[in-house]
Design a protein around this motif. Structure first.
Motif, PDB file in Angstrom:
ATOM      1  N   LEU A  38      30.286 -48.288  14.029  1.00 15.52           N
ATOM      2  CA  LEU A  38      29.884 -47.410  12.928  1.00 15.52           C
ATOM      3  C   LEU A  38      30.695 -47.723  11.680  1.00 15.52           C
ATOM      4  O   LEU A  38      30.176 -47.811  10.571  1.00 15.52           O
ATOM      5  N   VAL A  39      31.984 -47.865  11.879  1.00 18.50           N
ATOM      6  CA  VAL A  39      32.873 -48.131  10.758  1.00 18.50           C
ATOM      7  C   VAL A  39      32.551 -49.491  10.160  1.00 18.50           C
ATOM      8  O   VAL A  39      32.608 -49.689   8.947  1.00 18.50           O
ATOM      9  N   ALA A  40      32.153 -50.421  11.033  1.00 22.92           N
ATOM     10  CA  ALA A  40      31.817 -51.758  10.548  1.00 22.92           C
ATOM     11  C   ALA A  40      30.632 -51.723   9.586  1.00 22.92           C
ATOM     12  O   ALA A  40      30.495 -52.572   8.719  1.00 22.92           O
ATOM     13  N   THR A  41      29.746 -50.717   9.720  1.00 23.53           N
ATOM     14  CA  THR A  41      28.609 -50.643   8.808  1.00 23.53           C
ATOM     15  C   THR A  41      28.958 -49.883   7.533  1.00 23.53           C
ATOM     16  O   THR A  41      28.096 -49.688   6.680  1.00 23.53           O
ATOM     17  N   GLY A  42      30.182 -49.432   7.392  1.00 20.40           N
ATOM     18  CA  GLY A  42      30.590 -48.816   6.141  1.00 20.40           C
ATOM     19  C   GLY A  42      30.779 -47.313   6.199  1.00 20.40           C
ATOM     20  O   GLY A  42      31.006 -46.670   5.188  1.00 20.40           O
ATOM     21  N   SER A  43      30.659 -46.729   7.388  1.00 21.12           N
ATOM     22  CA  SER A  43      30.849 -45.291   7.519  1.00 21.12           C
ATOM     23  C   SER A  43      32.319 -44.920   7.494  1.00 21.12           C
ATOM     24  O   SER A  43      33.166 -45.719   7.869  1.00 21.12           O
ATOM     25  N   THR A  44      32.573 -43.709   7.070  1.00 21.37           N
ATOM     26  CA  THR A  44      33.885 -43.125   7.234  1.00 21.37           C
ATOM     27  C   THR A  44      33.782 -42.190   8.431  1.00 21.37           C
ATOM     28  O   THR A  44      32.779 -41.499   8.575  1.00 21.37           O
ATOM     29  N   VAL A  45      34.779 -42.212   9.285  1.00 24.73           N
ATOM     30  CA  VAL A  45      34.729 -41.346  10.458  1.00 24.73           C
ATOM     31  C   VAL A  45      35.956 -40.449  10.463  1.00 24.73           C
ATOM     32  O   VAL A  45      37.080 -40.917  10.299  1.00 24.73           O
ATOM     33  N   LEU A  46      35.703 -39.159  10.600  1.00 22.84           N
ATOM     34  CA  LEU A  46      36.807 -38.216  10.788  1.00 22.84           C
ATOM     35  C   LEU A  46      36.652 -37.666  12.193  1.00 22.84           C
ATOM     36  O   LEU A  46      35.672 -36.994  12.493  1.00 22.84           O
ATOM     37  N   LEU A  47      37.584 -38.021  13.064  1.00 24.21           N
ATOM     38  CA  LEU A  47      37.423 -37.572  14.436  1.00 24.21           C
ATOM     39  C   LEU A  47      38.600 -36.709  14.860  1.00 24.21           C
ATOM     40  O   LEU A  47      39.719 -36.891  14.392  1.00 24.21           O
ATOM     41  N   ILE A 107      25.411 -48.845   5.308  1.00 25.79           N
ATOM     42  CA  ILE A 107      25.241 -47.473   4.877  1.00 25.79           C
ATOM     43  C   ILE A 107      25.400 -47.378   3.361  1.00 25.79           C
ATOM     44  O   ILE A 107      26.294 -47.992   2.789  1.00 25.79           O
ATOM     45  N   VAL A 108      24.496 -46.637   2.742  1.00 25.08           N
ATOM     46  CA  VAL A 108      24.561 -46.485   1.288  1.00 25.08           C
ATOM     47  C   VAL A 108      25.765 -45.597   0.943  1.00 25.08           C
ATOM     48  O   VAL A 108      25.877 -44.491   1.449  1.00 25.08           O
ATOM     49  N   PRO A 109      26.659 -46.105   0.091  1.00 29.97           N
ATOM     50  CA  PRO A 109      27.834 -45.302  -0.249  1.00 29.97           C
ATOM     51  C   PRO A 109      27.449 -44.009  -0.968  1.00 29.97           C
ATOM     52  O   PRO A 109      26.409 -43.953  -1.625  1.00 29.97           O
ATOM     53  N   ALA A 110      28.311 -43.022  -0.828  1.00 30.02           N
ATOM     54  CA  ALA A 110      28.031 -41.697  -1.380  1.00 30.02           C
ATOM     55  C   ALA A 110      27.741 -41.751  -2.872  1.00 30.02           C
ATOM     56  O   ALA A 110      26.860 -41.057  -3.377  1.00 30.02           O
ATOM     57  N   SER A 111      28.471 -42.607  -3.573  1.00 30.51           N
ATOM     58  CA  SER A 111      28.336 -42.630  -5.036  1.00 30.51           C
ATOM     59  C   SER A 111      27.003 -43.193  -5.494  1.00 30.51           C
ATOM     60  O   SER A 111      26.606 -43.027  -6.639  1.00 30.51           O
ATOM     61  N   GLU A 112      26.291 -43.876  -4.593  1.00 30.33           N
ATOM     62  CA  GLU A 112      25.024 -44.478  -4.997  1.00 30.33           C
ATOM     63  C   GLU A 112      23.822 -43.670  -4.531  1.00 30.33           C
ATOM     64  O   GLU A 112      22.685 -44.111  -4.611  1.00 30.33           O
ATOM     65  N   ARG A 113      24.082 -42.477  -4.024  1.00 32.21           N
ATOM     66  CA  ARG A 113      22.980 -41.670  -3.525  1.00 32.21           C
ATOM     67  C   ARG A 113      22.527 -40.660  -4.565  1.00 32.21           C
ATOM     68  O   ARG A 113      23.322 -40.216  -5.379  1.00 32.21           O
ATOM     69  N   ARG A 114      21.248 -40.317  -4.495  1.00 32.04           N
ATOM     70  CA  ARG A 114      20.755 -39.239  -5.355  1.00 32.04           C
ATOM     71  C   ARG A 114      20.848 -37.940  -4.578  1.00 32.04           C
ATOM     72  O   ARG A 114      20.261 -37.794  -3.514  1.00 32.04           O
ATOM     73  N   LEU A 115      21.613 -37.000  -5.107  1.00 25.96           N
ATOM     74  CA  LEU A 115      21.884 -35.785  -4.357  1.00 25.96           C
ATOM     75  C   LEU A 115      21.471 -34.567  -5.172  1.00 25.96           C
ATOM     76  O   LEU A 115      21.537 -34.587  -6.391  1.00 25.96           O
TER      77      LEU A 115
END
Lengths: 274, 327
Positions: free
Chosen positions: B184-193, A9-17
């Motif tokens: 999901l977390v393994a791919t770099g996501s943050t999860v708030l559950l 997943i592309v980190p938030a800081s690297e996205r164009r928003l």
């Protein structure tokens, strides 16, 4: 089912928003939502009852009921009543738009729409735009029914198409009023209740079925300024290949005003609703 | 992404419905790349908190930031960074799974072709390919949840809100959902559950906030929270209950604490502050010829933590139970 998206997943800081939605995006989002409306029609064909059977019923019923009394004979009444019945049918169909919007909003999917980075107006505009298909169907069926019982408009196919486009556009504009009721009302049935209270005076107190000259002064005044009368007059002239005059402009102006007032109100109410 | 980046930062969030302060000054700090659990009973304000952070509700007080972007002033940016899966599946009942994902994909700016590909990919990943064309009315609860989660992942958002993702699911489907969340977390996501299941928070969350009547009443890792209630206990059952006296003597010698015999079953409970000493204890038992029929370690459960912190109803019973075991 445990293997999801292998790509990181592309980190938030690297996205164009961006914090605004462009007009182009608004139109794109609305068209996708309109597409959603069309797909839903395919799944629930019962949504078409009011625009298929009802126009036939109303056209035949009112023509034979009032024709003799109001115009001397049925044939002479047709040029008056067909545009009248058409306006009433299509505007009534736009009430259903509000009712269905309410039902739709009660489902969880609208929560998702609200959490997506899309134009706020898109879910509403899309639903309303998809419904123009219903108005177009009602228009076609009313015209065909009229022709079947002997109506021969002088304006030909072009006149019918132009008049049809005019009423569909007006119905789309009017549907914003009912969409507003749809958003603020608690239940779908209350939308129907409020809307019909607005709808009956608006459509019957017009020149749809009778000449306004036969009305008492105060009623005539209302019927003459009623925007529904303007659209009916405009349609009568268009299909009869007569000069259309100011009625078309009054109609379009009225439609624009309705959208300008009710679209922002509706979107605001929609955004506030939890 | 720095390790200190905050995915969610809430300060004093307040939401008032009429006279009810549903959320009453909630502070949350969620590190990017972690699973954060918001644990609380029904009506504690979990969903309302999530709704404010997900831009669905406007806070009446306080601030919320998602990756540094204000949830009110920069709502549209925040929406580009989040996926929301609600308590009730937010998918279109009248459409098929395929159509749902396609439409969401198009709304998120994918081309028709991309949206189709993404939809197929997600349906495959969530084991819904066979049901892709069926209307959702025929879907089971678990399938709907999966589709709902799939819909939240179309844009691959760096932050995913899961509001009670397994409420109402059967244990097997629940386990599958947990696996999905972990990957999901393994791919770099943050999860708030959010969850009202203590074991769910325990299983999944790196950190947990316990929330009750609109306030955060405790915060920490699952282990910290458990430690705040007490240490683990070692529970021994002797084959020959006549050895009880000798066993207690050895426990006192090795652990330096007094074990508690429970007479009816030859069972001994001893507080275990240093797990490393257990080996010494067992060797000493072997040396003394004491045989064990059963051996277990009882950690304080999150249930106990929860009840101790919130002090709700049943709490007194549970505390008594614990004390009886340890006393």
């Amino acid at each position: 089912m445990t293997t999801i998206a292998t790509n990181r997943i592309v980190p938030a800081s690297e996205r164009r928003l961006k914090n605004h939605t462009s007009i182009a995006q608004t139109v794109r989002n609305s068209l996708v939502m309109a597409y959603r409306g069309l797909v839903k029609f395919r799944r629930t064909p019962e949504q078409f009852f009011d625009v298929t059977l009802q126009p036939i019923l109303f056209t035949v019923m009112f023509t034979f009921l009032f024709g003799g009394a109001l115009a001397g004979d049925i044939q002479k009444y047709l040029p008056t009543i067909i545009p009248g019945v058409l306006a009433q049918t299509v505007i009534t169909a736009s009430v259903v738009t509000g009712v269905q919007l309410r039902e739709d909003m009660d489902k969880g999917v609208f929560d998702r729409f609200r959490s997506l980075p899309i134009a706020r107006i898109a879910p509403l505009a899309g639903a309303l735009t998809a419904d123009t298909l219903r108005y177009a169907i009602a228009t076609t069926i009313t015209f065909l029914t009229g022709i079947a019982i002997g109506w021969r408009p002088e304006g030909g196919v072009l006149g019918l198409v132009l008049a049809g486009l005019l009423i569909v556009a007006v119905a789309w504009a009017i549907s914003w009023i009912f969409a507003f009721f749809g958003v603020i009302a608690r239940t779908a049935s209350s939308v129907q209740g409020i809307s019909f209270m607005v709808l009956f005076p608006l459509t019957f107190l017009s020149n749809a079925y009778v000449n306004t000259a036969t009305m008492p002064g105060w009623l005539r005044w209302f019927a003459d300024v009623n925007p529904v009368s303007h659209v009916i007059t405009a349609m009568r002239n268009i299909v009869a290949a007569q000069p259309v005059g100011a009625d078309v402009w009054w109609t379009l102006l009225g439609a624009a005003v309705m959208v300008a007032v009710f679209a922002p109100l509706t979107v605001r109410a929609y955004m506030r609703k939890a | 992404m720095t390790s200190t980046e905050l995915a969610v930062e809430a300060e004093g969030l307040v939401k008032v419905f009429g006279s009810n302060r549903a959320v009453d000054g909630v502070d949350l700090r969620v590190q990017a790349g972690t699973v954060y659990g918001v644990l609380g009973p029904n009506g504690a304000g979990k969903t309302t908190t999530i709704s404010m952070l997900a831009t669905l509700l406007k806070p009446d007080g306080g601030t919320g930031r998602v990756f540094g972007h204000d949830v009110v002033k920069e709502a549209n940016i925040v929406r580009q960074l989040i996926g929301v899966t609600g308590q009730y599946a937010s998918v279109d009942e009248k459409l098929s799974a395929n159509e749902n994902l396609y439409i969401f994909g198009r709304l998120l700016g994918l081309s028709g072709k991309q949206a189709k590909a993404k939809s197929a990919e997600l349906l495959e990943a969530f084991g819904l390919t066979d049901a892709a064309k069926r209307p959702l009315a025929k879907f089971s609860g678990g399938m709907r949840r999966r589709l709902d989660l799939a819909a939240s992942l179309i844009a691959q958002p760096p932050l995913i809100f899961l509001d009670e993702p397994t409420t109402g699911l059967d244990p097997r489907t629940r386990g599958q959902m947990w696996d999905t969340i972990r990957s999901l977390v393994a791919t770099g996501s943050t999860v708030l559950l959010t969850t009202q299941y203590l074991d769910e928070a325990d299983q999944l969350a790196d950190r947990i906030a316990v929330i009750d009547t609109g306030k955060v009443v405790a915060e920490g890792t699952a282990d910290e929270l458990k430690a705040s209630v007490g240490t683990s206990s070692l529970i021994l059952r002797l084959t020959d209950r006549n050895d009880t006296g000798e066993a207690l003597r050895i426990i006192a010698e090795v652990f330096g604490v007094q074990g508690t015999p429970s007479p009816e079953a030859g069972r001994i409970t001893a507080p275990m502050s240093d797990p490393d000493r257990v080996t010494d204890l067992l060797l000493a038992f072997r040396g003394a010829g004491i045989r064990l029929a059963e051996f277990s370690v009882q950690k304080p459960t999150l249930d106990e933590v929860f009840l101790t912190i919130t002090g709700h109803g049943v709490a007194t019973d549970a505390v008594e139970d614990t004390e009886e075991v340890r006393a």
